[in-house]
Design a protein around this motif. Structure first.
Motif, PDB file in Angstrom:
ATOM      1  N   SER A  27       0.940  -1.295   0.019  1.00  0.00           N
ATOM      2  CA  SER A  27      -0.178  -0.146  -0.043  1.00  0.00           C
ATOM      3  C   SER A  27       0.971   1.199   0.069  1.00  0.00           C
ATOM      4  CB  SER A  27      -0.805  -0.030   1.156  1.00  0.00           C
ATOM      5  OG  SER A  27      -1.572   1.271   1.300  1.00  0.00           O
ATOM      6  N   LEU A  28       0.631   1.910  -0.950  1.00  0.00           N
ATOM      7  CA  LEU A  28       1.164   3.522  -0.772  1.00  0.00           C
ATOM      8  C   LEU A  28       0.433   4.546  -0.634  1.00  0.00           C
ATOM      9  CD1 LEU A  28       2.759   3.354  -4.736  1.00  0.00           C
ATOM     10  CD2 LEU A  28       3.994   3.128  -2.378  1.00  0.00           C
ATOM     11  N   ASP A  29      -0.725   4.286   0.176  1.00  0.00           N
ATOM     12  CA  ASP A  29      -1.323   5.225   0.729  1.00  0.00           C
ATOM     13  C   ASP A  29      -0.691   6.108   1.466  1.00  0.00           C
ATOM     14  OD1 ASP A  29      -4.447   3.284   1.017  1.00  0.00           O
ATOM     15  OD2 ASP A  29      -3.766   4.118  -0.558  1.00  0.00           O
ATOM     16  N   GLY A  30      -0.640   7.546   1.234  1.00  0.00           N
ATOM     17  CA  GLY A  30      -0.032   8.247   2.326  1.00  0.00           C
ATOM     18  C   GLY A  30       1.509   8.659   1.961  1.00  0.00           C
ATOM     19  N   TYR A  31       1.980   7.863   0.831  1.00  0.00           N
ATOM     20  CA  TYR A  31       3.316   7.882   0.682  1.00  0.00           C
ATOM     21  C   TYR A  31       3.688   8.589  -0.577  1.00  0.00           C
ATOM     22  CZ  TYR A  31       4.517   4.986   4.492  1.00  0.00           C
ATOM     23  OH  TYR A  31       4.640   4.299   5.724  1.00  0.00           O
ATOM     24  N   GLY A  32       4.566   9.459  -0.772  1.00  0.00           N
ATOM     25  CA  GLY A  32       5.245   9.936  -1.950  1.00  0.00           C
ATOM     26  C   GLY A  32       6.179   8.975  -2.448  1.00  0.00           C
ATOM     27  N   ILE A  33       6.842   9.184  -3.469  1.00  0.00           N
ATOM     28  CA  ILE A  33       8.226   8.679  -3.848  1.00  0.00           C
ATOM     29  C   ILE A  33       9.272   9.355  -4.085  1.00  0.00           C
ATOM     30  CG2 ILE A  33       9.085   6.989  -5.744  1.00  0.00           C
ATOM     31  CD1 ILE A  33       7.016   5.489  -4.161  1.00  0.00           C
ATOM     32  N   ALA A  96      12.456   5.567  -2.990  1.00  0.00           N
ATOM     33  CA  ALA A  96      11.953   5.412  -1.526  1.00  0.00           C
ATOM     34  C   ALA A  96      10.756   5.849  -1.248  1.00  0.00           C
ATOM     35  CB  ALA A  96      12.739   6.104  -0.484  1.00  0.00           C
ATOM     36  N   ALA A  97       9.729   5.259  -0.208  1.00  0.00           N
ATOM     37  CA  ALA A  97       8.699   5.660  -0.024  1.00  0.00           C
ATOM     38  C   ALA A  97       8.570   6.652   1.251  1.00  0.00           C
ATOM     39  CB  ALA A  97       7.569   4.507   0.066  1.00  0.00           C
ATOM     40  N   GLY A  98       8.013   8.016   1.151  1.00  0.00           N
ATOM     41  CA  GLY A  98       7.989   8.814   2.274  1.00  0.00           C
ATOM     42  C   GLY A  98       7.396  10.037   1.688  1.00  0.00           C
ATOM     43  N   PHE A  99       7.802  11.190   2.324  1.00  0.00           N
ATOM     44  CA  PHE A  99       7.082  12.310   2.202  1.00  0.00           C
ATOM     45  C   PHE A  99       7.845  13.215   1.216  1.00  0.00           C
ATOM     46  CE2 PHE A  99       4.597  15.940   3.533  1.00  0.00           C
ATOM     47  CZ  PHE A  99       5.133  16.893   3.373  1.00  0.00           C
ATOM     48  N   TYR A 108      15.506  11.221   5.861  1.00  0.00           N
ATOM     49  CA  TYR A 108      14.929  10.687   7.411  1.00  0.00           C
ATOM     50  C   TYR A 108      13.332  10.758   7.302  1.00  0.00           C
ATOM     51  CZ  TYR A 108      14.522  15.798   8.039  1.00  0.00           C
ATOM     52  OH  TYR A 108      13.989  16.977   8.006  1.00  0.00           O
ATOM     53  N   GLU A 109      12.682  11.050   6.344  1.00  0.00           N
ATOM     54  CA  GLU A 109      11.121  11.232   6.152  1.00  0.00           C
ATOM     55  C   GLU A 109      10.855   9.928   5.241  1.00  0.00           C
ATOM     56  OE1 GLU A 109      10.070  15.251   5.220  1.00  0.00           O
ATOM     57  OE2 GLU A 109       9.624  15.571   7.335  1.00  0.00           O
ATOM     58  N   TYR A 110      11.498   9.293   5.019  1.00  0.00           N
ATOM     59  CA  TYR A 110      11.368   7.851   4.022  1.00  0.00           C
ATOM     60  C   TYR A 110      11.350   6.464   4.817  1.00  0.00           C
ATOM     61  CZ  TYR A 110      10.669  10.939   0.122  1.00  0.00           C
ATOM     62  OH  TYR A 110       9.950  11.751  -0.617  1.00  0.00           O
ATOM     63  N   ASP A 111      10.490   5.749   4.777  1.00  0.00           N
ATOM     64  CA  ASP A 111      10.240   4.771   5.658  1.00  0.00           C
ATOM     65  C   ASP A 111      10.554   3.524   4.905  1.00  0.00           C
ATOM     66  OD1 ASP A 111       7.157   5.799   6.868  1.00  0.00           O
ATOM     67  OD2 ASP A 111       9.120   6.113   7.625  1.00  0.00           O
ATOM     68  N   TYR A 112      10.719   3.239   3.650  1.00  0.00           N
ATOM     69  CA  TYR A 112      10.750   2.261   3.031  1.00  0.00           C
ATOM     70  C   TYR A 112      11.836   2.378   1.501  1.00  0.00           C
ATOM     71  CZ  TYR A 112       6.757   0.759   5.543  1.00  0.00           C
ATOM     72  OH  TYR A 112       5.876   0.291   6.545  1.00  0.00           O
ATOM     73  N   TRP A 113      12.748   1.583   1.539  1.00  0.00           N
ATOM     74  CA  TRP A 113      13.885   1.692   0.580  1.00  0.00           C
ATOM     75  C   TRP A 113      14.214   0.580  -0.293  1.00  0.00           C
ATOM     76  CZ3 TRP A 113      16.558   6.380  -0.058  1.00  0.00           C
ATOM     77  CH2 TRP A 113      16.419   7.455   1.169  1.00  0.00           C
ATOM     78  N   GLY A 114      14.161   0.900  -1.506  1.00  0.00           N
ATOM     79  CA  GLY A 114      14.822  -0.224  -2.452  1.00  0.00           C
ATOM     80  C   GLY A 114      16.160  -0.645  -2.131  1.00  0.00           C
ATOM     81  N   GLN A 115      16.684  -1.505  -3.094  1.00  0.00           N
ATOM     82  CA  GLN A 115      17.983  -1.897  -2.847  1.00  0.00           C
ATOM     83  C   GLN A 115      19.091  -1.340  -3.670  1.00  0.00           C
ATOM     84  OE1 GLN A 115      15.931  -3.211  -5.127  1.00  0.00           O
ATOM     85  NE2 GLN A 115      17.314  -3.264  -6.832  1.00  0.00           N
ATOM     86  N   GLY A 116      18.426  -0.492  -4.550  1.00  0.00           N
ATOM     87  CA  GLY A 116      19.493   0.509  -5.178  1.00  0.00           C
ATOM     88  C   GLY A 116      19.811  -0.129  -6.590  1.00  0.00           C
ATOM     89  N   THR A 117      20.210   0.879  -7.541  1.00  0.00           N
ATOM     90  CA  THR A 117      20.601   0.490  -8.959  1.00  0.00           C
ATOM     91  C   THR A 117      21.988   1.407  -9.131  1.00  0.00           C
ATOM     92  OG1 THR A 117      19.986  -0.142 -11.201  1.00  0.00           O
ATOM     93  CG2 THR A 117      19.222   1.906 -10.304  1.00  0.00           C
ATOM     94  N   GLN A 118      22.864   0.616  -9.622  1.00  0.00           N
ATOM     95  CA  GLN A 118      24.064   1.351  -9.973  1.00  0.00           C
ATOM     96  C   GLN A 118      24.109   2.103 -11.291  1.00  0.00           C
ATOM     97  OE1 GLN A 118      27.270   1.620  -7.963  1.00  0.00           O
ATOM     98  NE2 GLN A 118      27.658   3.090  -9.527  1.00  0.00           N
ATOM     99  N   VAL A 119      24.400   3.281 -11.387  1.00  0.00           N
ATOM    100  CA  VAL A 119      24.509   3.881 -12.461  1.00  0.00           C
ATOM    101  C   VAL A 119      26.120   4.749 -12.503  1.00  0.00           C
ATOM    102  CG1 VAL A 119      24.043   6.101 -13.620  1.00  0.00           C
ATOM    103  CG2 VAL A 119      22.300   4.911 -12.567  1.00  0.00           C
ATOM    104  N   THR A 120      26.624   4.106 -13.577  1.00  0.00           N
ATOM    105  CA  THR A 120      28.256   4.377 -13.886  1.00  0.00           C
ATOM    106  C   THR A 120      28.025   5.300 -15.368  1.00  0.00           C
ATOM    107  OG1 THR A 120      28.798   2.482 -12.508  1.00  0.00           O
ATOM    108  CG2 THR A 120      30.605   3.825 -14.055  1.00  0.00           C
ATOM    109  N   VAL A 121      28.631   6.477 -15.098  1.00  0.00           N
ATOM    110  CA  VAL A 121      28.944   7.302 -16.451  1.00  0.00           C
ATOM    111  C   VAL A 121      30.288   7.270 -16.717  1.00  0.00           C
ATOM    112  CG1 VAL A 121      28.254   9.353 -17.540  1.00  0.00           C
ATOM    113  CG2 VAL A 121      26.976   8.551 -15.748  1.00  0.00           C
ATOM    114  N   SER A 122      30.853   6.847 -17.623  1.00  0.00           N
ATOM    115  CA  SER A 122      32.309   6.660 -18.137  1.00  0.00           C
ATOM    116  C   SER A 122      32.427   6.607 -19.299  1.00  0.00           C
ATOM    117  CB  SER A 122      32.873   5.544 -17.067  1.00  0.00           C
ATOM    118  OG  SER A 122      34.383   5.452 -17.496  1.00  0.00           O
TER     119      SER A 122
END
Length: 123
Positions: A27-33, A96-99, A108-122
């Motif tokens: 549920s994303l109710d009340g959460y921004g991204i 992340a999901a939060g305010f 600090y206003e985000y409660d849930y986080w993904g695992q991340g994705t690496q971006v490399t510019v080279s």
């Protein structure tokens, strides 16, 4: 409970583009991204966010004009389009999901986080 999974990162040459995706479940109710990025040894910084009612978006000053946040409500997926990539954009990008409001996104206003994705510019 909200689950977030990022994808779309990779190795790109300067000037290239990437579209990062954030698939959500729960549920994303009340959460921004929000989108954040982090490089080793530095604090996680906010890049962009979209409010819970999808009416407001915010961008950090350093990405304005090159980054675009969007969403597909039906698929519950959020996107971060990055154009004209620069070497300094290299980082792990997280969603992340939060305010989110017109003043920005604060980790600090985000409660849930993904695992991340690496971006490399080279070259």
């Amino acid at each position: 409970q909200v689950q977030l999974v990022e994808s779309g990162g990779g190795l790109v040459q300067p000037g290239g583009s990437l579209r990062l995706s954030c698939q959500t479940s729960g549920s994303l109710d009340g959460y921004g991204i929000g989108w954040f990025r982090q490089v080793p040894g530095k604090e996680r910084e906010a890049v962009s966010c979209i409010s819970r009612d999808y009416k407001q978006t915010w961008y950090s000053d350093f990405v304005l004009g090159r980054y675009t946040i969007s969403s597909d409500r039906v698929k519950r997926t959020f996107f971060l389009q990055i154009n004209d990539l620069k070497v300094e954009d290299t980082a792990v990008y997280y969603c992340a999901a939060g305010f989110c409001d017109s003043y920005g996104a604060r980790p600090y206003e985000y409660d849930y986080w993904g695992q991340g994705t690496q971006v490399t510019v080279s070259s």
